[in-house]
Design a protein around this motif. Structure first.
Motif, PDB file in Angstrom:
ATOM      1  N   VAL A  69       0.838  -1.204   0.000  1.00 35.30           N
ATOM      2  CA  VAL A  69       0.000   0.000   0.000  1.00 35.30           C
ATOM      3  C   VAL A  69       0.867   1.245   0.000  1.00 35.30           C
ATOM      4  O   VAL A  69       0.626   2.191  -0.760  1.00 35.30           O
ATOM      5  N   VAL A  70       1.904   1.258   0.831  1.00 31.59           N
ATOM      6  CA  VAL A  70       2.752   2.443   0.959  1.00 31.59           C
ATOM      7  C   VAL A  70       3.566   2.672  -0.305  1.00 31.59           C
ATOM      8  O   VAL A  70       3.580   3.779  -0.867  1.00 31.59           O
ATOM      9  N   ARG A  71       4.257   1.645  -0.776  1.00 28.33           N
ATOM     10  CA  ARG A  71       5.227   1.835  -1.865  1.00 28.33           C
ATOM     11  C   ARG A  71       4.590   1.967  -3.234  1.00 28.33           C
ATOM     12  O   ARG A  71       5.106   2.693  -4.082  1.00 28.33           O
ATOM     13  N   GLU A  72       3.504   1.262  -3.481  1.00 31.85           N
ATOM     14  CA  GLU A  72       2.943   1.216  -4.829  1.00 31.85           C
ATOM     15  C   GLU A  72       1.739   2.115  -5.040  1.00 31.85           C
ATOM     16  O   GLU A  72       1.568   2.664  -6.119  1.00 31.85           O
ATOM     17  N   THR A  73       0.901   2.256  -4.023  1.00 31.79           N
ATOM     18  CA  THR A  73      -0.379   2.930  -4.258  1.00 31.79           C
ATOM     19  C   THR A  73      -0.470   4.303  -3.613  1.00 31.79           C
ATOM     20  O   THR A  73      -1.540   4.912  -3.648  1.00 31.79           O
ATOM     21  N   THR A  74       0.629   4.801  -3.050  1.00 36.05           N
ATOM     22  CA  THR A  74       0.568   6.066  -2.317  1.00 36.05           C
ATOM     23  C   THR A  74       1.641   7.038  -2.777  1.00 36.05           C
ATOM     24  O   THR A  74       2.820   6.671  -2.864  1.00 36.05           O
ATOM     25  N   VAL A  75       1.225   8.276  -3.066  1.00 35.65           N
ATOM     26  CA  VAL A  75       2.184   9.375  -3.129  1.00 35.65           C
ATOM     27  C   VAL A  75       2.459   9.732  -1.678  1.00 35.65           C
ATOM     28  O   VAL A  75       1.597  10.248  -0.973  1.00 35.65           O
ATOM     29  N   VAL A  76       3.670   9.422  -1.223  1.00 28.46           N
ATOM     30  CA  VAL A  76       3.981   9.409   0.206  1.00 28.46           C
ATOM     31  C   VAL A  76       4.368  10.793   0.704  1.00 28.46           C
ATOM     32  O   VAL A  76       5.185  11.484   0.092  1.00 28.46           O
ATOM     33  N   GLY A  77       3.764  11.145   1.832  1.00 29.67           N
ATOM     34  CA  GLY A  77       4.195  12.300   2.591  1.00 29.67           C
ATOM     35  C   GLY A  77       4.575  11.853   3.990  1.00 29.67           C
ATOM     36  O   GLY A  77       4.128  10.808   4.449  1.00 29.67           O
ATOM     37  N   THR A  78       5.409  12.615   4.668  1.00 22.67           N
ATOM     38  CA  THR A  78       5.784  12.296   6.043  1.00 22.67           C
ATOM     39  C   THR A  78       5.585  13.529   6.912  1.00 22.67           C
ATOM     40  O   THR A  78       5.672  14.673   6.428  1.00 22.67           O
ATOM     41  N   ALA A  79       5.324  13.274   8.198  1.00 26.69           N
ATOM     42  CA  ALA A  79       5.018  14.381   9.108  1.00 26.69           C
ATOM     43  C   ALA A  79       6.183  15.333   9.262  1.00 26.69           C
ATOM     44  O   ALA A  79       5.989  16.538   9.489  1.00 26.69           O
ATOM     45  N   ASP A  80       7.414  14.837   9.132  1.00 27.88           N
ATOM     46  CA  ASP A  80       8.582  15.701   9.306  1.00 27.88           C
ATOM     47  C   ASP A  80       8.952  16.467   8.038  1.00 27.88           C
ATOM     48  O   ASP A  80       9.803  17.351   8.075  1.00 27.88           O
ATOM     49  N   LYS A  81       8.302  16.132   6.920  1.00 28.63           N
ATOM     50  CA  LYS A  81       8.549  16.848   5.658  1.00 28.63           C
ATOM     51  C   LYS A  81       7.209  17.165   4.984  1.00 28.63           C
ATOM     52  O   LYS A  81       7.037  16.960   3.789  1.00 28.63           O
ATOM     53  N   MET A  82       6.276  17.678   5.777  1.00 25.11           N
ATOM     54  CA  MET A  82       4.910  17.818   5.285  1.00 25.11           C
ATOM     55  C   MET A  82       4.786  18.877   4.189  1.00 25.11           C
ATOM     56  O   MET A  82       4.092  18.672   3.190  1.00 25.11           O
ATOM     57  N   ALA A  83       5.436  20.009   4.339  1.00 29.21           N
ATOM     58  CA  ALA A  83       5.313  21.072   3.332  1.00 29.21           C
ATOM     59  C   ALA A  83       5.895  20.633   1.990  1.00 29.21           C
ATOM     60  O   ALA A  83       5.258  20.798   0.939  1.00 29.21           O
ATOM     61  N   LYS A  84       7.101  20.050   2.012  1.00 35.19           N
ATOM     62  CA  LYS A  84       7.700  19.556   0.779  1.00 35.19           C
ATOM     63  C   LYS A  84       6.846  18.448   0.160  1.00 35.19           C
ATOM     64  O   LYS A  84       6.713  18.366  -1.064  1.00 35.19           O
ATOM     65  N   SER A  85       6.273  17.611   1.019  1.00 32.98           N
ATOM     66  CA  SER A  85       5.441  16.516   0.527  1.00 32.98           C
ATOM     67  C   SER A  85       4.208  17.048  -0.193  1.00 32.98           C
ATOM     68  O   SER A  85       3.861  16.583  -1.289  1.00 32.98           O
ATOM     69  N   MET A  86       3.561  18.036   0.401  1.00 33.70           N
ATOM     70  CA  MET A  86       2.335  18.564  -0.194  1.00 33.70           C
ATOM     71  C   MET A  86       2.632  19.290  -1.503  1.00 33.70           C
ATOM     72  O   MET A  86       1.852  19.229  -2.454  1.00 33.70           O
ATOM     73  N   PHE A  87       3.758  19.973  -1.570  1.00 33.33           N
ATOM     74  CA  PHE A  87       4.151  20.640  -2.811  1.00 33.33           C
ATOM     75  C   PHE A  87       4.378  19.602  -3.912  1.00 33.33           C
ATOM     76  O   PHE A  87       3.931  19.792  -5.052  1.00 33.33           O
TER      77      PHE A  87
END
Length: 338
Positions: free
Chosen positions: A231-249
């Motif tokens: 689920v994490v590796r294949e079906t998700t554009v991954v964000g993490t709590a410690d890099k939330m702004a970069k993840s959302m961008f």
């Protein structure tokens, strides 16, 4: 209404399970009709009654003829063939975020899975205030059922994002014609802040691995961790709590969303303001030789490993999850007609 998906009540190919007596009756009809060659008789009337009665077998209105005489091709609900469907369903209704590029903006449906309360607050604020998107919030089982009834995934306007904490139930609204494309945020088990609508399990260890693998009690092993990793590796554009702004961008670039503020610089400022207002302060157990850490890891080792997988996927997606414009530039042009 049951609050859990059960394979005993549902056939992953899209049919409700039928009675063995109905199946026997169908076979008798087929054999009898082939031998008599006269459908207008008592046997024919009996067969007609069986056919009418057995139409309830189909949850999606599939014709009985297709059930009696299946096509040669494999029938599956999602990206995988029958042999893998029961292992990964319902995640087969989500796109592989790397291999299934470019994003199909006409048919794919963005799906924000927010399992943590703070993620929901921050993510929804960014989606509406920074990107100007409409949210379809499926926070309850009742709202998910209504979304299925109206065939939400086929909605023509695509300027919306489906959001839900209930991943296994919510993604069943998607179809092979309108797959979901999921993005989500992951955090260390020390920092879990689970949404109030998410279930609790008899077993108190490795909550996320249990939830994703649908094994709520008893021991879990690498098989369950493997489903969660998928689920994490294949079906998700991954964000993490410690890099939330970069993840959302990155997520916005991947889906091809435009900032309400105009420029990327102004849009990033909008994202950072939302993250700074409500993001968590991470917890730490600094001494990994301590008894406290030993007991915590012993109880949550699979979730800890899953978090490391999420961090690894985030780093890999720097190169594999690319902006929508770049995705489209790599599409092979159609062959010109001679």
């Amino acid at each position: 209404m049951s609050n859990r998906f059960s394979y005993n009540d549902y056939d992953p190919y899209g049919r409700s399970r039928s009675s063995p007596y109905v199946k026997i009756a169908k076979k008798i009809c087929l054999i009898g009709l082939e031998q008599t060659k006269k459908p207008i008789n008592l046997l024919g009337i009996f067969c007609f009654i069986v056919i009418v009665a057995s139409t309830e077998i189909y949850a999606n209105g599939t014709k009985l003829f297709q059930y009696l005489f299946p096509e040669e091709e494999e029938v599956y609900n999602g990206r995988y063939p029958n042999s893998l469907l029961t292992l990964f369903y319902p995640y087969t209704l989500l796109r592989d975020v790397v291999l299934d590029q470019p994003v199909d903006q006409e048919n794919d449906v963005p799906f924000f899975w927010h399992l943590h309360t703070s993620d929901e607050i921050i993510g929804k604020r960014i989606l509406t205030d920074c990107y100007g998107l409409e949210l379809v919030e499926l926070n309850t089982l009742e709202s998910i059922e209504k979304a299925k009834e109206v065939n939400l995934a086929a909605r023509k306007s695509k300027n919306f994002v489906v959001t839900s904490p209930l991943i296994r139930e919510a993604i069943t609204i998607f179809t092979p014609e309108h797959f979901g494309r999921m993005f989500s945020f992951f955090r260390h088990p020390l920092d879990y802040d689970l949404h109030e609508n998410l279930p609790t399990f008899p077993a108190k260890d490795n909550w996320l691995t249990r939830y994703l693998s649908d094994v709520h009690e008893g021991p879990i092993e690498f098989k369950q961790l493997g489903v969660a990793k998928h689920v994490v590796r294949e079906t998700t554009v991954v964000g993490t709590a410690d890099k939330m702004a970069k993840s959302m961008f990155r997520m916005g670039k991947y889906f091809g969303w435009k900032f309400k503020q105009g420029s990327d610089e102004e849009g990033m400022t909008c994202i950072e303001e939302a993250v700074n207002a409500d993001n968590i302060k991470e917890k730490w157990i600094h001494d990994h030789t301590s008894e406290e850490w030993h007991q915590f890891y012993k109880m949550n080792k699979y979730d800890c490993q899953l978090y490391e997988i999420a961090q690894s996927a985030w780093r890999a997606q720097i190169q594999t999850v690319i902006p929508f414009e770049t995705q489209m530039s790599r599409v092979d042009p159609p062959d010109e007609e001679e």
